[in-house]
Design a protein around this motif. Structure first.
Motif, PDB file in Angstrom:
ATOM      1  N   THR A   1      -5.874   8.206  21.460  1.00  0.00           N
ATOM      2  CA  THR A   1      -5.303   9.064  22.494  1.00  0.00           C
ATOM      3  C   THR A   1      -4.892  10.436  21.983  1.00  0.00           C
ATOM      4  OG1 THR A   1      -3.151   8.062  22.034  1.00  0.00           O
ATOM      5  CG2 THR A   1      -4.427   7.134  23.862  1.00  0.00           C
ATOM      6  N   SER A   2      -4.844  10.601  20.654  1.00  0.00           N
ATOM      7  CA  SER A   2      -4.290  11.847  20.115  1.00  0.00           C
ATOM      8  C   SER A   2      -5.007  12.392  18.891  1.00  0.00           C
ATOM      9  CB  SER A   2      -2.816  11.624  19.741  1.00  0.00           C
ATOM     10  OG  SER A   2      -2.714  10.645  18.717  1.00  0.00           O
ATOM     11  N   GLY A   3      -5.652  11.529  18.114  1.00  0.00           N
ATOM     12  CA  GLY A   3      -6.222  11.955  16.838  1.00  0.00           C
ATOM     13  C   GLY A   3      -5.236  11.856  15.696  1.00  0.00           C
ATOM     14  N   ALA A   4      -3.974  11.510  15.981  1.00  0.00           N
ATOM     15  CA  ALA A   4      -2.978  11.340  14.927  1.00  0.00           C
ATOM     16  C   ALA A   4      -3.266  10.068  14.139  1.00  0.00           C
ATOM     17  CB  ALA A   4      -1.578  11.274  15.531  1.00  0.00           C
ATOM     18  N   THR A   5      -2.819  10.025  12.893  1.00  0.00           N
ATOM     19  CA  THR A   5      -3.014   8.846  12.062  1.00  0.00           C
ATOM     20  C   THR A   5      -1.743   7.999  12.036  1.00  0.00           C
ATOM     21  OG1 THR A   5      -2.220   9.686   9.933  1.00  0.00           O
ATOM     22  CG2 THR A   5      -4.461  10.295  10.596  1.00  0.00           C
ATOM     23  N   SER A   6      -1.907   6.752  11.609  1.00  0.00           N
ATOM     24  CA  SER A   6      -0.752   5.863  11.486  1.00  0.00           C
ATOM     25  C   SER A   6      -0.099   5.972  10.122  1.00  0.00           C
ATOM     26  CB  SER A   6      -1.174   4.412  11.749  1.00  0.00           C
ATOM     27  OG  SER A   6      -2.237   4.037  10.901  1.00  0.00           O
ATOM     28  N   GLY A   7      -0.580   6.876   9.302  1.00  0.00           N
ATOM     29  CA  GLY A   7       0.019   7.106   7.995  1.00  0.00           C
ATOM     30  C   GLY A   7      -0.754   6.444   6.873  1.00  0.00           C
ATOM     31  N   ASP A   8      -0.171   6.416   5.702  1.00  0.00           N
ATOM     32  CA  ASP A   8      -0.804   5.854   4.521  1.00  0.00           C
ATOM     33  C   ASP A   8      -0.933   4.339   4.666  1.00  0.00           C
ATOM     34  OD1 ASP A   8      -0.095   4.582   1.543  1.00  0.00           O
ATOM     35  OD2 ASP A   8      -1.541   6.232   1.515  1.00  0.00           O
ATOM     36  N   LEU A   9      -2.166   3.840   4.617  1.00  0.00           N
ATOM     37  CA  LEU A   9      -2.395   2.410   4.845  1.00  0.00           C
ATOM     38  C   LEU A   9      -1.789   1.560   3.736  1.00  0.00           C
ATOM     39  CD1 LEU A   9      -6.106   2.442   6.124  1.00  0.00           C
ATOM     40  CD2 LEU A   9      -3.969   2.640   7.431  1.00  0.00           C
ATOM     41  N   GLY A  10      -1.816   2.065   2.522  1.00  0.00           N
ATOM     42  CA  GLY A  10      -1.214   1.324   1.420  1.00  0.00           C
ATOM     43  C   GLY A  10       0.288   1.169   1.601  1.00  0.00           C
ATOM     44  N   ALA A  11       0.941   2.222   2.084  1.00  0.00           N
ATOM     45  CA  ALA A  11       2.382   2.163   2.314  1.00  0.00           C
ATOM     46  C   ALA A  11       2.708   1.167   3.420  1.00  0.00           C
ATOM     47  CB  ALA A  11       2.914   3.545   2.667  1.00  0.00           C
ATOM     48  N   LEU A  12       1.895   1.168   4.475  1.00  0.00           N
ATOM     49  CA  LEU A  12       2.128   0.210   5.560  1.00  0.00           C
ATOM     50  C   LEU A  12       1.959  -1.225   5.059  1.00  0.00           C
ATOM     51  CD1 LEU A  12       0.428   1.792   8.725  1.00  0.00           C
ATOM     52  CD2 LEU A  12       2.860   1.575   8.232  1.00  0.00           C
ATOM     53  N   ALA A  13       0.909  -1.446   4.288  1.00  0.00           N
ATOM     54  CA  ALA A  13       0.677  -2.790   3.758  1.00  0.00           C
ATOM     55  C   ALA A  13       1.816  -3.216   2.837  1.00  0.00           C
ATOM     56  CB  ALA A  13      -0.649  -2.837   3.007  1.00  0.00           C
ATOM     57  N   GLY A  14       2.392  -2.258   2.128  1.00  0.00           N
ATOM     58  CA  GLY A  14       3.485  -2.559   1.216  1.00  0.00           C
ATOM     59  C   GLY A  14       4.772  -2.949   1.910  1.00  0.00           C
ATOM     60  N   CYS A  15       4.846  -2.702   3.224  1.00  0.00           N
ATOM     61  CA  CYS A  15       6.047  -3.069   3.988  1.00  0.00           C
ATOM     62  C   CYS A  15       6.054  -4.541   4.375  1.00  0.00           C
ATOM     63  CB  CYS A  15       6.132  -2.218   5.263  1.00  0.00           C
ATOM     64  SG  CYS A  15       6.409  -0.464   4.969  1.00  0.00           S
ATOM     65  N   ARG A  16       4.945  -5.233   4.157  1.00  0.00           N
ATOM     66  CA  ARG A  16       4.847  -6.618   4.602  1.00  0.00           C
ATOM     67  C   ARG A  16       5.924  -7.473   3.964  1.00  0.00           C
ATOM     68  NH1 ARG A  16      -0.411 -10.426   3.586  1.00  0.00           N
ATOM     69  NH2 ARG A  16       0.282 -10.102   1.441  1.00  0.00           N
ATOM     70  N   HIS A  17       6.674  -8.179   4.794  1.00  0.00           N
ATOM     71  CA  HIS A  17       7.800  -8.998   4.334  1.00  0.00           C
ATOM     72  C   HIS A  17       7.338 -10.367   3.867  1.00  0.00           C
ATOM     73  CE1 HIS A  17      11.262 -11.759   4.931  1.00  0.00           C
ATOM     74  NE2 HIS A  17      11.953 -10.747   4.467  1.00  0.00           N
ATOM     75  N   SER A  18       6.325 -10.906   4.540  1.00  0.00           N
ATOM     76  CA  SER A  18       5.873 -12.269   4.250  1.00  0.00           C
ATOM     77  C   SER A  18       4.365 -12.321   4.128  1.00  0.00           C
ATOM     78  CB  SER A  18       6.334 -13.206   5.370  1.00  0.00           C
ATOM     79  OG  SER A  18       5.659 -14.455   5.294  1.00  0.00           O
ATOM     80  N   GLY A  19       3.884 -13.157   3.214  1.00  0.00           N
ATOM     81  CA  GLY A  19       2.450 -13.348   3.062  1.00  0.00           C
ATOM     82  C   GLY A  19       1.817 -14.030   4.251  1.00  0.00           C
ATOM     83  N   ASP A  20       2.644 -14.610   5.125  1.00  0.00           N
ATOM     84  CA  ASP A  20       2.116 -15.275   6.320  1.00  0.00           C
ATOM     85  C   ASP A  20       1.806 -14.288   7.440  1.00  0.00           C
ATOM     86  OD1 ASP A  20       2.324 -17.781   5.143  1.00  0.00           O
ATOM     87  OD2 ASP A  20       4.382 -18.053   5.821  1.00  0.00           O
ATOM     88  N   THR A  21       2.295 -13.063   7.326  1.00  0.00           N
ATOM     89  CA  THR A  21       2.034 -12.038   8.343  1.00  0.00           C
ATOM     90  C   THR A  21       0.660 -11.428   8.101  1.00  0.00           C
ATOM     91  OG1 THR A  21       4.388 -11.488   8.509  1.00  0.00           O
ATOM     92  CG2 THR A  21       2.820  -9.870   9.353  1.00  0.00           C
TER      93      THR A  21
END
Length: 395
Positions: free
Chosen positions: A168-188
């Motif tokens: 809808t905008s062309g904006a990005t969701s940010g650094d994918l590695g940083a987002l992945a690093g936020c994962r709290h549980s391996g089950d997510t």
């Protein structure tokens, strides 16, 4: 960073000759296909004619491994075998949703700007209480990654699904590695929808390939058309989707003891059933051509940025309501992170699209958002001619 526009239009001669008056500035939607796809389509037909049912040996023995190898190189994946293919990404979404235990709603974290494939399916399941959905507002874009990452870190979700680039905008969701690093549980399960990011922006999944699913396809920036989608499946995660097809029977199967259904350990566990393989022939041909030409996703993004800058400078000088820099949803400039299209917020979006279509300039709109895309099928001359027509149409 210097921006360089390419001129590869001679490689798109069939599409351009079929509609010589069209200037495709909707190249975030249906891209022109390069000429190599014509021969690839014919090759798929010829293999069907010559091999009949035996063609699947060639599809699975030659075509799919070649596509997997290209995709792995493009995304810096350590093992091409983690890649499954399907005719559309909706199949993969269903299969991913089927990985969770039955009997309780799947808790989903997503954004408020996902493409219709995910938005509609999640909303429908939500109606029946089969999922609960938390939607994080993408705007303001500057703080989205931080806000979204905080919700991932809460550990309150079973499935995280977010676009690499918001349609809808062309904006990005940010650094994918940083987002992945936020994962709290391996089950997510974390799923990145590369719909507007794959082959539009350089994407390196090497460091997160063991944690993140990534799905995309050939319809847009890979220029291969329909029927050529894929999913990178991290080893060991979601090993037994309930939504499963007979192609997942191919290869060595690992089944629990007893009579339960077995699955391969690689990406094959997410395969479905019989499909038209011609899209994969086209995708292989496109990647072969890009490799020979030395064109990468980074090259394509640089090319698009150059054309976007040229278009913006020219349109800004016209001072047209709805097409000013201030109307851009996502800022454009050296420090801006964005996809390969411009999105303007304007109440005139539908009107402007209609006027441009009347003079052969293809754009599109979604509500009050007018979008212009810049692909490898366009060159600087196309942009200049489009601007001239735009000035005439909106005079």
């Amino acid at each position: 960073m210097p921006m360089t526009a390419l001129d590869l239009t001679r490689h798109f001669s069939r599409f351009r000759a079929a509609a010589p008056d069209r200037i495709n500035l909707a190249a975030h939607s249906h891209h022109d296909w390069p000429d190599v796809t014509f021969a690839a389509q014919a090759a798929a037909w010829q293999d069907a004619a010559g091999l009949a049912g035996d063609k699947w040996g060639k599809v699975f023995g030659e075509v799919i491994p070649a596509v997997q190898a290209h995709l792995a190189r493009a995304l810096a994946l350590p093992d091409p075998r983690t890649i499954a293919v399907a005719p559309n990404t909706h199949e993969f979404l269903r299969r991913l949703l089927s990985c969770f235990p039955a009997g309780k709603p799947v808790r989903i974290l997503t954004s408020d700007a996902e493409f219709h494939t995910a938005r509609r399916q999640m909303a429908r399941l939500e109606e029946d209480g089969l999922v609960t959905v938390e939607r994080i507002a993408t705007e303001p874009f500057a703080t989205f990654a931080e806000r979204f990452g905080a919700r991932i870190a809460s550990g309150a979700h079973d499935l995280v699904f977010v676009s690499q680039v918001f349609f809808t905008s062309g904006a990005t969701s940010g650094d994918l590695g940083a987002l992945a690093g936020c994962r709290h549980s391996g089950d997510t399960l974390i799923v990145i929808d590369g719909y507007h990011g794959f082959m539009a922006r350089p994407t390196d999944l090497a460091a997160i390939a063991d944690r993140v699913f990534y799905l995309a396809g050939g319809y847009k920036y890979a220029m291969a058309g329909e029927g050529a989608c894929f999913l990178h499946c991290p080893p060991g995660l979601a090993p037994r989707p309930r939504d499963t097809g007979w192609f997942a029977d191919f290869g060595a199967l690992a089944a629990p003891a007893g009579k339960s259904v077995g699955y391969p350990a690689d990406g094959g566990r997410f395969l479905g059933a019989t499909f038209d393989p011609s899209g994969l022939y086209r995708l292989r041909a496109v990647f072969d051509w890009l490799a020979a030409a030395g064109v990468t996703a980074a090259t394509a993004h640089d090319h698009a940025r150059s054309l976007m800058a040229r278009f913006l400078d020219a349109v800004e000088a016209m001072n047209i309501a709805g097409l000013r820099r201030d109307d851009l949803l996502t800022p454009f400039g050296p420090q801006a992170e964005h996809g390969n299209f411009l999105a303007f917020r304007t109440e005139r979006a539908g009107e402007i699209e209609t006027r441009l279509a009347a003079v052969g300039v293809h754009s599109d709109h979604r509500g009050d958002r007018l979008r212009f895309g810049f692909g490898l099928c366009c060159n600087a001359d196309d942009v200049d001619r489009a601007v001239e027509r735009l000035a005439r149409a909106l005079r």
